[in-house]
Write an enzyme that holds these catalytic residues in place. Structure first.
Site, PDB file in Angstrom:
ATOM      1  N   GLU A  29      -4.216   4.502   3.602  1.00  0.00           N
ATOM      2  CA  GLU A  29      -3.417   3.559   2.832  1.00  0.00           C
ATOM      3  C   GLU A  29      -4.162   3.165   1.569  1.00  0.00           C
ATOM      4  OE1 GLU A  29      -0.861   0.805   5.610  1.00  0.00           O
ATOM      5  OE2 GLU A  29      -2.951   0.748   6.254  1.00  0.00           O
TER       6      GLU A  29
ATOM      7  N   THR B  14       0.830  -1.207   0.000  1.00  0.00           N
ATOM      8  CA  THR B  14       0.000   0.000   0.000  1.00  0.00           C
ATOM      9  C   THR B  14       0.862   1.253   0.000  1.00  0.00           C
ATOM     10  OG1 THR B  14      -0.149  -0.020   2.422  1.00  0.00           O
ATOM     11  CG2 THR B  14      -1.911  -1.118   1.191  1.00  0.00           C
TER      12      THR B  14
ATOM     13  N   ASN C 245       1.074   4.940   1.531  1.00  0.00           N
ATOM     14  CA  ASN C 245       0.584   5.748   2.647  1.00  0.00           C
ATOM     15  C   ASN C 245       0.554   7.214   2.226  1.00  0.00           C
ATOM     16  OD1 ASN C 245       0.651   4.055   5.483  1.00  0.00           O
ATOM     17  ND2 ASN C 245       2.009   3.226   3.927  1.00  0.00           N
TER      18      ASN C 245
END
Length: 312
Positions: free
Chosen positions: A256, A206, A208
């Protein structure tokens, strides 16, 4: 659209103008601006928007923290697409706060901006303590050679359109409703920063996001289907807003984003997220394996939701 933020020795054509903070530049704002442009053309005037760089309430209440729908730069971008001729940008200073409606109309709008027609929303008030209303505005305008016109409430299909209604929809996890009021999906822009990288270990790396506008409203915690613009491309994605209760460093809220069908390094890059649909609340899983199974389900749900949005 010409942006003007200094009015000393400025020579302007007579303008038809409307005033407001215009957070979101939603459908109600666009209706008002459209009516303004029509009236300006009918009268042979230039059209102008008068707005503020900072939220006026931050000068009225010292403890007020705005929950913005967009950044100032995004507001300017959206206003430029309306076809308006000028955008007058004011700083809401302590001095400006003390102006009565009469002083603001005569000394700022008429004398400095050459406003000949002021178009206001059905419930808009301005001036110190906001004690005056439409009838007083008309009288003050007439005294200095300005006409004041009030537009009716804009409520398509009985739906109230306002910045407050959009904020409420986002806080309740209703991005589809927010999109209906905005005329487009709610978006948030930020930079990709380093996270814990736990997602990489379970097959869901992911990105951020650190929002560029620190006062922008963050939608309700949970999992969303989204579309993402980054590095010149547009991708389908899912995202989580929350405290990541399954992992060890849970506590701090994070945003995320997992991009579908993407390979590459995103660190430090600018990303714009378009919120499409709310999928589920955030919840704690018993293990990382359970989290992985749930994320697979979320990915399927997000892809289906995004596909349904395209086909509809």
């Amino acid at each position: 659209m010409q942006i003007i933020d200094s009015f000393a020795n400025l020579q302007l054509p007579e303008t038809a103008a409307c005033i407001g903070f215009f957070d979101g530049v939603h459908l109600g704002h666009r209706f008002l601006i459209g009516e303004l442009i029509t009236e300006a053309k009918r009268r042979g005037m230039a059209s102008a928007i008068i707005t503020f760089r900072n939220h006026p309430r931050t000068r009225i209440k010292s403890d007020f923290t705005p929950q913005l729908i967009q950044s100032f730069e995004e507001k300017m971008e959206k206003l430029a697409k309306t076809g308006i001729d000028y955008c007058f940008v004011l700083d809401f200073t302590p001095e400006l706060r003390e102006y009565s409606a009469k002083e603001f109309i005569c000394r700022i709008l008429r004398a400095q901006m050459n406003v000949g027609l002021l178009v206001i929303g059905y419930d808009h008030r301005f001036g110190k303590d906001r004690t005056d209303g439409f009838e007083e505005y008309c009288g003050y305008g007439a005294a200095c050679g300005m006409e004041v016109m009030k537009e009716p409430d804009y409520s398509p299909n009985g739906m109230h359109v306002s910045s407050s209604a959009i904020r409420r929809a986002l806080a309740e996890g209703k991005p589809e409703l927010a999109a209906c009021l905005l005329g487009e999906p709610y978006r948030m822009t930020g930079r990709v920063v380093r996270g814990s990288q736990i997602g990489r270990t379970i097959g869901f790396p992911t990105a951020n996001i650190e929002p560029s506008e620190v006062h922008q409203i963050i939608p309700r915690q949970g999992v969303y289907a989204a579309r993402v613009e980054v590095d010149g491309g547009c991708y389908e994605a899912m995202l989580n807003i929350g405290s990541r209760p399954t992992v060890a460093d849970a506590g701090k809220q994070s945003i995320e984003v997992y991009l579908f069908d993407f390979n590459g390094d995103l660190y430090g890059k600018k990303m714009t997220i378009h919120f499409i649909a709310y999928l589920r609340p955030e919840r704690k899983m018993e293990s990382l394996e359970d989290l992985k199974l749930q994320l697979n389900k979320d990915q399927i749900a997000a892809r289906n939701s995004l596909q349904n949005k395209i086909s509809s």
